[in-house]
Design an enzyme around this catalytic site. Structure first.
Site, PDB file in Angstrom:
ATOM      1  N   GLY A 190       0.841  -1.187   0.000  1.00  0.00           N
ATOM      2  CA  GLY A 190       0.000   0.000   0.000  1.00  0.00           C
ATOM      3  C   GLY A 190       0.874   1.233   0.000  1.00  0.00           C
ATOM      4  CB  CYS A 191       0.247   4.580   1.363  1.00  0.00           C
ATOM      5  SG  CYS A 191       1.077   6.141   1.647  1.00  0.00           S
TER       6      CYS A 191
END
Length: 183
Positions: free
Chosen positions: A14-15
């Site tokens: 993810g981020c």
């Protein structure tokens, strides 16, 4: 004092702001650098280009760790339990191939260990794990403002809404692997 045995892991879940914040708290982790890899666009990509989803790159972190303190396998267990490895190209509100769950291996030993860790943790998830295991290509360091993002922006909305709860979960699940706070 024992000698350090520094190794490197490159992972995306993810981020990269979230993944970076997680690994900065793990005992034995020396350095965490946010960046990009896994794509096919020519030249060094920018954040804007990677976020477009057109480069094929993933947001990743490169973790330098002391294998005498924490093993690669234990590092991957922390990784696998600090994000949702069962969602394809998505973590929470972040969607796109740049947010895929991925382990980029540096050698055949890491590739084998990654596969074993995924098999080990799979029974703890209700859905199949979709984490990709791929060879590391060129790693591109992200722009300076992405480095130490959570530490520098704790009160920012995304940080308090998304990263702070992930860190709370980490502290409960992996208290034995956290850096000791100096008093």
């Amino acid at each position: 004092m024992k000698n350090k045995k520094l190794e490197t892991a490159t992972i995306g879940g993810g981020c990269f702001w979230c993944v970076e914040a997680i690994f900065q708290e793990i005992n034995g982790v020396e350095k965490v650098i946010s960046g990009y890899t896994g794509g096919n666009a020519p030249g060094k990509p920018t954040y804007r280009e990677v976020c477009s989803g057109l480069t094929g790159h993933a947001e990743v972190v490169q973790v330098t760790f002391d294998a005498n303190v924490i093993s690669y396998e234990n590092l991957l267990v922390v990784f696998m339990t600090s994000h949702d490895p069962t969602t394809l190209n998505r973590q929470g509100g972040d969607a796109g191939t740049q947010y895929r769950s991925v382990i980029y291996y540096h050698d055949d030993a890491q590739k084998e260990k990654a596969g074993l860790v995924i098999k080990e943790v799979a029974p703890y998830f209700d859905k199949p794990i979709v984490t990709e295991i791929s060879p590391l290509g060129t790693f591109y360091e992200a722009e300076e403002y992405h480095q130490d993002y959570y530490r520098n922006n704790k009160s920012q909305g995304y940080c308090s809404a998304v990263i702070t709860p992930k860190l709370s979960k980490l502290r409960k699940m992996h208290a034995d692997k956290l850096k000791k706070v100096k008093v």
